[in-house]
Design a protein around this motif. Sequence first.
Motif, PDB file in Angstrom:
ATOM      1  N   UNK A   1      72.412 -54.991  99.220  1.00 17.35           N
ATOM      2  CA  UNK A   1      72.648 -55.073  97.786  1.00 17.35           C
ATOM      3  C   UNK A   1      73.788 -56.025  97.463  1.00 17.35           C
ATOM      4  N   UNK A   2      74.878 -55.949  98.229  1.00 13.46           N
ATOM      5  CA  UNK A   2      76.020 -56.834  97.978  1.00 13.46           C
ATOM      6  C   UNK A   2      75.655 -58.293  98.214  1.00 13.46           C
ATOM      7  N   UNK A   3      74.916 -58.542  99.277  1.00 13.40           N
ATOM      8  CA  UNK A   3      74.498 -59.925  99.559  1.00 13.40           C
ATOM      9  C   UNK A   3      73.583 -60.440  98.451  1.00 13.40           C
ATOM     10  N   UNK A   4      72.631 -59.618  98.050  1.00 16.89           N
ATOM     11  CA  UNK A   4      71.706 -59.974  96.969  1.00 16.89           C
ATOM     12  C   UNK A   4      72.478 -60.223  95.670  1.00 16.89           C
ATOM     13  N   UNK A   5      73.426 -59.335  95.361  1.00 17.95           N
ATOM     14  CA  UNK A   5      74.214 -59.492  94.149  1.00 17.95           C
ATOM     15  C   UNK A   5      75.100 -60.715  94.195  1.00 17.95           C
ATOM     16  N   UNK A   6      75.656 -61.012  95.380  1.00 16.93           N
ATOM     17  CA  UNK A   6      76.496 -62.188  95.520  1.00 16.93           C
ATOM     18  C   UNK A   6      75.728 -63.480  95.320  1.00 16.93           C
ATOM     19  N   UNK A   7      74.490 -63.516  95.800  1.00 14.77           N
ATOM     20  CA  UNK A   7      73.680 -64.731  95.689  1.00 14.77           C
ATOM     21  C   UNK A   7      73.204 -64.964  94.259  1.00 14.77           C
ATOM     22  N   UNK A   8      72.727 -63.913  93.593  1.00 14.16           N
ATOM     23  CA  UNK A   8      72.032 -64.108  92.324  1.00 14.16           C
ATOM     24  C   UNK A   8      72.826 -63.706  91.073  1.00 14.16           C
ATOM     25  N   UNK A   9      73.742 -62.750  91.180  1.00 12.32           N
ATOM     26  CA  UNK A   9      74.343 -62.193  89.964  1.00 12.32           C
ATOM     27  C   UNK A   9      75.820 -62.528  89.781  1.00 12.32           C
ATOM     28  N   UNK A  10      76.591 -62.549  90.865  1.00  6.26           N
ATOM     29  CA  UNK A  10      78.048 -62.666  90.736  1.00  6.26           C
ATOM     30  C   UNK A  10      78.467 -63.940  90.013  1.00  6.26           C
ATOM     31  N   UNK A  11      77.921 -65.074  90.423  1.00  5.07           N
ATOM     32  CA  UNK A  11      78.355 -66.344  89.843  1.00  5.07           C
ATOM     33  C   UNK A  11      77.989 -66.491  88.367  1.00  5.07           C
ATOM     34  N   UNK A  12      76.717 -66.300  87.973  1.00 10.53           N
ATOM     35  CA  UNK A  12      76.396 -66.487  86.549  1.00 10.53           C
ATOM     36  C   UNK A  12      77.112 -65.508  85.627  1.00 10.53           C
ATOM     37  N   UNK A  13      77.291 -64.263  86.077  1.00  9.15           N
ATOM     38  CA  UNK A  13      77.985 -63.291  85.237  1.00  9.15           C
ATOM     39  C   UNK A  13      79.456 -63.652  85.097  1.00  9.15           C
ATOM     40  N   UNK A  14      80.091 -64.038  86.209  1.00  7.98           N
ATOM     41  CA  UNK A  14      81.533 -64.357  86.171  1.00  7.98           C
ATOM     42  C   UNK A  14      81.794 -65.652  85.401  1.00  7.98           C
ATOM     43  N   UNK A  15      80.920 -66.630  85.539  1.00  6.73           N
ATOM     44  CA  UNK A  15      81.110 -67.906  84.837  1.00  6.73           C
ATOM     45  C   UNK A  15      81.086 -67.725  83.320  1.00  6.73           C
ATOM     46  N   UNK A  16      80.272 -66.822  82.849  1.00  7.73           N
ATOM     47  CA  UNK A  16      80.167 -66.615  81.409  1.00  7.73           C
ATOM     48  C   UNK A  16      81.206 -65.637  80.870  1.00  7.73           C
ATOM     49  N   UNK A  17      82.036 -65.110  81.769  1.00  4.19           N
ATOM     50  CA  UNK A  17      83.173 -64.268  81.391  1.00  4.19           C
ATOM     51  C   UNK A  17      82.766 -63.068  80.527  1.00  4.19           C
TER      52      UNK A  17
END
Length: 559
Positions: free
Chosen positions: A96-112
């Motif tokens: 789950x963490x690997x999947x979340x890191x690849x697909x979710x972490x960056x776009x969510x964090x970039x949009x603050x």
Amino acid sequence: MVLNIPGVVAVVLFYILILGTGVWAARKSRKAERKSHGDRTEVVLLGDRNINLVVGIFTMSATWVGGGFILGVAEAVYTPKLGLIWALMPLHYSVSFIFGGIFFAKPMREKKYITMMDPFQIRYGKVLSGALVLPVLLVDLLWVACTLLGLGATMSVILDLPFVYSVWISSAVAIIYTLLGGLYSVAYTDIIQLSLVFISLWMCIPFLFLNPTSTNIAQTAFNHTFQEPWIGTLDHDSIWKWIDDFLMIGLGSVSFQSFHQRTLSASSPLTAQLTCYAAALVIAILGIPPALVGAVAASTDWNLTLYGSPAPYVRGEHSLILPLTLQYLTPSYISIIGIGAVAAAVMSSTDSGLLSATSVFTSNIYKNILREQASDNEMQWVIRVTVVVVGLVGTSITFYTKSTLILWLLGADVSYTLMFPHLVSVLFFKVTNGYGAMVGYIIGLTVRILLGENTVGLPVVLHLPGCTLEEGVYIQKAPVRTVAMLCTFVTTLLFSLLALFMFNHGLLPQRWDIFKVKHGVTASPVDAVTQELRENGGDAECDENRCGVALQPMLQTGS
């Protein structure tokens, strides 16, 4: 019942240490609030988006290593007909963490974004996103209850401390330091808690292996000795259920607000991703000790211990196997150390659940729906009150069930079948609109209820292929959770496309278009801001990445 005084003293010292750390972190939070030129709420809920990689790894890992994790893994490995092959949490949280890191972490964090519900509120508006918030709050309440239940059960066995005292005292400590410093207190106490979990559990393992009443676990892994082999079996009838559980944990966990709270609080998008990948390794390692405890318990002749006959599973006490194993197979001072491990794990997950539910309620319900003009000072009080209320409600739930596994599975089920498909749709499919989301929500929830769930007494109404009647109860053999999840996902996309087609081709009058989907794609505030920036010659890409902050006024007005 004789109170274990040394054990109580050890737990009290641990709680003092945690509170002291929380107070220190609260001072750091106050300094950040004074330096911050933005919203104080963001400092409390997200640590001013200044959580570095090391602290992020600790708090991400500690959030998932809770009472449900430790006791649940040991229970699954020990329980006949389950075994190690069904102890899914450590490995699949890593996935789950690997999947979340690849697909979710960056776009969510970039949009603050402030919470994982912000993209829903931006795309769908207040009413529908308010309905989607409810499952998120339910999951966090069950999370809090699950962790506290694990601690109360462990303390009642080893310390001879009444369950009610154990739960309420632990809940009070978690509430206090969460109130003091918000995410700063939660993150920095997680460092101590996770360290204690790792050291304490591994200190117990050698004593369990050397206990004379236990057989070598290598011999009992595949052989029937005192009970069925602890490695477990996966027959043809249960393979779909195993896959279903795998997907529920591996994919459903990325729709927990607690996960996104850690990535959104990271100091940068890259730090958010690296935190996920490192935590994936840490949590897999932390799953080894409770699995070994379950294996030793399954390899023990309980007739030769002070516990006596029959074995815990026969007495229906398999959910307490970790504290029972520490109590009867290790010296008293070692069992007290084990208590420290469980207490630390529970605290690290309880505070996360408290802050997660608080974030969603204060940001997505109170601020953006109930009180759009709420002042910064008012929001601070709302956060404090919400932390207390969530803590009280979550603690009260612990008195309605004895199984941490049931609470944990129920929360994961809701997250996977309802929130995961909606989160994927709103983030990655621009065609998604309010009509599809509303229909997907209703159909997905209805299908999941009709498919039934024996663990919580929900009868099977909709029979899938392979459903059989066993001892007067219908048992589903198909992957019911994944079926419900796919129903939610597919209907969301199909009805979104249908709504676009009907409004764009004049099959429905434009005055009925309450979600404003005419002209091809949902007219979201994000698209409006981006288009305006481009028309005025601005750096649209850069500004679009800051839309989570830029769009807060739009969120508040429901544009």
